[in-house]
Design an enzyme around this catalytic site. Structure first.
Site, PDB file in Angstrom:
ATOM      1  N   GLY A 175      63.754  51.988 -43.175  1.00  0.00           N
ATOM      2  CA  GLY A 175      64.338  51.261 -44.301  1.00  0.00           C
ATOM      3  C   GLY A 175      64.804  52.201 -45.396  1.00  0.00           C
ATOM      4  N   GLY A 176      66.083  52.562 -45.358  1.00  0.00           N
ATOM      5  CA  GLY A 176      66.676  53.341 -46.449  1.00  0.00           C
ATOM      6  C   GLY A 176      66.485  54.845 -46.371  1.00  0.00           C
ATOM      7  N   THR A 231      59.761  42.970 -32.368  1.00  0.00           N
ATOM      8  CA  THR A 231      60.231  42.763 -33.745  1.00  0.00           C
ATOM      9  C   THR A 231      59.860  41.366 -34.209  1.00  0.00           C
ATOM     10  OG1 THR A 231      62.047  44.319 -33.468  1.00  0.00           O
ATOM     11  CG2 THR A 231      62.299  42.702 -35.224  1.00  0.00           C
ATOM     12  N   PRO A 260      66.030  50.494 -33.434  1.00  0.00           N
ATOM     13  CA  PRO A 260      66.827  49.601 -32.589  1.00  0.00           C
ATOM     14  C   PRO A 260      67.927  48.912 -33.387  1.00  0.00           C
ATOM     15  CG  PRO A 260      64.696  48.600 -33.104  1.00  0.00           C
ATOM     16  CD  PRO A 260      64.655  49.998 -33.642  1.00  0.00           C
ATOM     17  N   GLY A 274      68.380  53.607 -39.242  1.00  0.00           N
ATOM     18  CA  GLY A 274      69.322  52.655 -38.647  1.00  0.00           C
ATOM     19  C   GLY A 274      70.753  52.994 -39.031  1.00  0.00           C
ATOM     20  N   ARG A 275      71.178  52.570 -40.215  1.00  0.00           N
ATOM     21  CA  ARG A 275      72.587  52.683 -40.599  1.00  0.00           C
ATOM     22  C   ARG A 275      73.172  54.089 -40.501  1.00  0.00           C
ATOM     23  NH1 ARG A 275      70.171  48.828 -43.787  1.00  0.00           N
ATOM     24  NH2 ARG A 275      71.144  46.763 -43.824  1.00  0.00           N
ATOM     25  N   HIS A 313      63.515  45.312 -41.827  1.00  0.00           N
ATOM     26  CA  HIS A 313      64.769  45.158 -41.081  1.00  0.00           C
ATOM     27  C   HIS A 313      65.957  45.731 -41.876  1.00  0.00           C
ATOM     28  CE1 HIS A 313      65.584  42.990 -37.229  1.00  0.00           C
ATOM     29  NE2 HIS A 313      66.846  43.122 -37.601  1.00  0.00           N
ATOM     30  N   TYR A 357      78.907  44.009 -40.961  1.00  0.00           N
ATOM     31  CA  TYR A 357      77.706  43.756 -40.163  1.00  0.00           C
ATOM     32  C   TYR A 357      76.671  44.874 -40.379  1.00  0.00           C
ATOM     33  CZ  TYR A 357      74.673  42.805 -36.198  1.00  0.00           C
ATOM     34  OH  TYR A 357      73.571  42.557 -35.418  1.00  0.00           O
ATOM     35  N   TYR A 399      63.130  41.092 -28.570  1.00  0.00           N
ATOM     36  CA  TYR A 399      63.175  39.783 -29.221  1.00  0.00           C
ATOM     37  C   TYR A 399      62.705  38.813 -28.148  1.00  0.00           C
ATOM     38  CZ  TYR A 399      65.836  41.267 -33.336  1.00  0.00           C
ATOM     39  OH  TYR A 399      66.227  41.849 -34.515  1.00  0.00           O
ATOM     40  N   SER A 421      67.690  48.155 -28.503  1.00  0.00           N
ATOM     41  CA  SER A 421      67.525  46.740 -28.860  1.00  0.00           C
ATOM     42  C   SER A 421      67.699  45.818 -27.653  1.00  0.00           C
ATOM     43  CB  SER A 421      68.581  46.383 -29.924  1.00  0.00           C
ATOM     44  OG  SER A 421      68.681  44.995 -30.082  1.00  0.00           O
ATOM     45  N   ARG A 424      72.813  36.331 -44.751  1.00  0.00           N
ATOM     46  CA  ARG A 424      73.599  37.560 -44.910  1.00  0.00           C
ATOM     47  C   ARG A 424      74.921  37.270 -45.628  1.00  0.00           C
ATOM     48  NH1 ARG A 424      71.822  39.993 -38.997  1.00  0.00           N
ATOM     49  NH2 ARG A 424      69.684  40.402 -39.685  1.00  0.00           N
TER      50      ARG A 424
HETATM   51  C1  LIG Z   1      73.660  46.491 -37.716  1.00  0.00           C
HETATM   52  C2  LIG Z   1      72.164  46.435 -37.543  1.00  0.00           C
HETATM   53  C3  LIG Z   1      71.637  45.802 -36.433  1.00  0.00           C
HETATM   54  C4  LIG Z   1      70.249  45.775 -36.231  1.00  0.00           C
HETATM   55  N1  LIG Z   1      69.747  45.231 -35.072  1.00  0.00           N
HETATM   56  C5  LIG Z   1      68.414  45.242 -34.859  1.00  0.00           C
HETATM   57  C6  LIG Z   1      67.870  44.771 -33.633  1.00  0.00           C
HETATM   58  O1  LIG Z   1      68.586  44.348 -32.720  1.00  0.00           O
HETATM   59  N2  LIG Z   1      66.513  44.786 -33.489  1.00  0.00           N
HETATM   60  C7  LIG Z   1      65.679  45.261 -34.470  1.00  0.00           C
HETATM   61  O2  LIG Z   1      64.458  45.258 -34.303  1.00  0.00           O
HETATM   62  N3  LIG Z   1      66.176  45.742 -35.622  1.00  0.00           N
HETATM   63  C8  LIG Z   1      67.515  45.759 -35.836  1.00  0.00           C
HETATM   64  N4  LIG Z   1      68.004  46.279 -36.999  1.00  0.00           N
HETATM   65  C9  LIG Z   1      67.082  46.860 -37.995  1.00  0.00           C
HETATM   66  C10 LIG Z   1      66.827  48.357 -37.705  1.00  0.00           C
HETATM   67  O3  LIG Z   1      66.058  48.509 -36.547  1.00  0.00           O
HETATM   68  C11 LIG Z   1      66.065  49.037 -38.842  1.00  0.00           C
HETATM   69  O4  LIG Z   1      64.910  48.304 -39.111  1.00  0.00           O
HETATM   70  C12 LIG Z   1      66.895  49.205 -40.119  1.00  0.00           C
HETATM   71  O5  LIG Z   1      68.247  49.457 -39.828  1.00  0.00           O
HETATM   72  C13 LIG Z   1      66.333  50.371 -40.935  1.00  0.00           C
HETATM   73  O6  LIG Z   1      66.961  50.460 -42.178  1.00  0.00           O
HETATM   74  P1  LIG Z   1      68.192  51.451 -42.485  1.00  0.00           P
HETATM   75  O7  LIG Z   1      69.385  50.863 -41.814  1.00  0.00           O
HETATM   76  O8  LIG Z   1      68.271  51.394 -43.958  1.00  0.00           O
HETATM   77  O9  LIG Z   1      67.853  52.813 -41.949  1.00  0.00           O
HETATM   78  C14 LIG Z   1      69.385  46.339 -37.200  1.00  0.00           C
HETATM   79  C15 LIG Z   1      69.933  46.978 -38.307  1.00  0.00           C
HETATM   80  C16 LIG Z   1      71.304  47.047 -38.488  1.00  0.00           C
HETATM   81  C17 LIG Z   1      71.849  47.781 -39.692  1.00  0.00           C
END
Ligand SMILES: Cc1cc2nc3c(=O)[nH]c(=O)nc-3n(C[C@H](O)[C@H](O)[C@H](O)COP(=O)(O)O)c2cc1C
Length: 404
Positions: free
Chosen positions: A334-335, A200, A122, A356-357, A302, A69, A174, A151, A209
């Site tokens: 992002g990254g 978002t 988030p 994020g990750r 995202h 996930y 959302y 989130s 996915r």
């Molecule tokens: C497991 C997971 C769940 C996510 N859930 C949400 C969310 O609930 N709402 C949202 O706006 N973005 C969500 N995102 C996107 C993150 O906010 C973010 O845009 C993204 O993780 C950034 O990229 P990175 O993981 O490479 O740092 C999620 C990302 C991941 C990896």
């Protein structure tokens, strides 16, 4: 009963003997093809040399379907990969003999000063990565003085998160397809003290996915044993604390397919929270967002897990910055994994950068200590890179430092 560890081992054995399942970045990394051997994994957060080291520990600790996930992109994961690869196209034009005896990483956003421009994006469902979910992330973010965007799909209520934070978190929305629900959720975030709401707009239900779906399909446990009701949006929403007590009978999606720009003034009428829009990747949409009254923009795809554009966030940032022309803050995600990544975005004109990750890996690897250490490492890298490049403050990080 299949325990996670038992299930994980059986699953990896099965995957290893099934060439038909191989392929895709996510599955390859799930198998550990490019990951360190068990004995090379760090066993404590303070051993980490950089944030990437938390990923292998998270992969070891989590059941594969939860790790998937986090890891998944969409289709062949190429937008996910593009987000990382693109940083290599920008180099630093470093300067010498600048007084960098004091390095100031602080930024000011919406009247508030943050010690660092690095924020936590988030991410929903954090109970999949740690039993105490967002509470752990919130404690770590607060202890290290980072902003945290919570989130709509968090496993912990926004009130619970704000209770453990020194300053209230920002809230990510959302909107769903029932405006009564939208209104109630927005009010709840406002009443919880959130100063900023992030809408978002880049994630429809049904993202392709593949990596996640292949792992789920092959899992020796049924996801629906835990995720009661399955993965329709209505079922997902009914499990989220943010929707507790609301009538969800008309809710079918997180982002209505017929939603257009007039949602922005409608949301602004509902709340005095600042309104940011997350998921903008073009100059045209940045201009429209401004026309419709946003207070800020987050450039994001995202994390490569929504559309298959194959276009990196960092490549989209300059277009959006140019269209916005300083009228509102522009953030990006992002990254981002290294100090130089943050430096490059700041040099392009970003006001802050979200991750994020990396914090999910750290959370799954070592809980609060993991997230705090991960944040400390990123801050330290940014400071070292600022010193090395000859920029003593975030304000001094300008486009002059970039070469393409
Ligand atoms: C497991 C997971 C769940 C996510 N859930 C949400 C969310 O609930 N709402 C949202 O706006 N973005 C969500 N995102 C996107 C993150 O906010 C973010 O845009 C993204 O993780 C950034 O990229 P990175 O993981 O490479 O740092 C999620 C990302 C991941 C990896």
């Amino acid at each position: 009963m299949v325990t996670h560890e038992h299930g994980r081992r059986r699953f990896l054995q099965m995957l290893a003997s099934s060439p038909a399942l191989a392929g895709g970045i996510g599955l390859g990394s799930l198998l550990g093809a490019s990951s360190p051997a068990e004995e090379e994994l760090i066993t404590a957060a303070d051993q980490a040399v950089n944030v990437l080291e938390f990923e292998a520990v998270a992969r070891k600790n989590l059941p594969p379907w939860h790790y998937a996930y986090i890891a998944t992109g969409v289709t062949d994961d190429s937008t996910l990969k593009a987000n990382r690869d693109a940083f290599g196209r920008y180099q630093l034009h470093t300067r010498r003999l600048v007084d960098v005896s004091k390095v100031d990483t602080s930024v000011k956003l919406f009247g508030e000063v943050w010690e660092t421009p690095i924020m936590l994006a988030p991410v929903g469902s954090q109970r999949a990565f740690h039993p105490e979910a967002e509470l752990v992330t919130a404690r770590a973010a607060s202890a290290q003085k980072h902003n945290f965007i919570v989130s709509t799909h968090s496993s912990t209520s926004i009130e619970g998160v704000n209770k453990v934070m020194e300053r209230p978190a920002w809230f990510q929305l959302y909107p769903t397809d029932d405006w009564n629900v939208t209104r109630a959720v927005v009010k709840r975030a406002e009443n919880a003290g959130c100063p900023v709401m992030v809408l978002t707009v880049d994630s429809q239900n049904g993202a392709l996915r593949d990596t996640l779906f292949k792992v789920r399909r092959s899992a020796p446990v049924k996801c629906t044993d835990c995720h009661i009701g399955g993965f329709t949006y209505n079922a997902v929403a009914s499990r989220r604390p943010m929707f507790a007590g609301l009538d969800l009978s008309k809710v079918t999606t997180q982002l209505p397919l017929n939603m257009t720009w007039d949602v922005l003034p409608r949301l602004k009428e509902l709340t005095s929270m600042k309104l940011l829009i997350k998921g903008i990747v073009t100059k045209e949409d940045a201009a429209l967002a401004l026309q419709h009254g946003v207070d800020g923009i987050i450039v994001s795809n995202h994390g490569g897990r929504s559309e298959d554009s194959k276009r990196a966030s960092i490549d989209c940032l300059p277009d959006v910055i140019a269209a916005v022309n300083g009228k509102v803050p522009v953030l990006v995600d992002g990254g981002f994994r290294r100090g130089t990544d943050f430096f490059k975005a700041l040099a392009m004109g970003a006001s802050a950068v979200c991750i994020g990750r990396p914090y999910l890996w750290a959370l799954a690897a070592f809980g609060q200590t993991g997230v705090e250490t991960m944040l400390t490492l990123l801050r330290k890298e940014l400071q070292i890179d600022m010193r090395q490049a000859g920029a003593a403050s975030v304000k001094q990080i300008t486009g002059e430092f970039l070469v393409r």
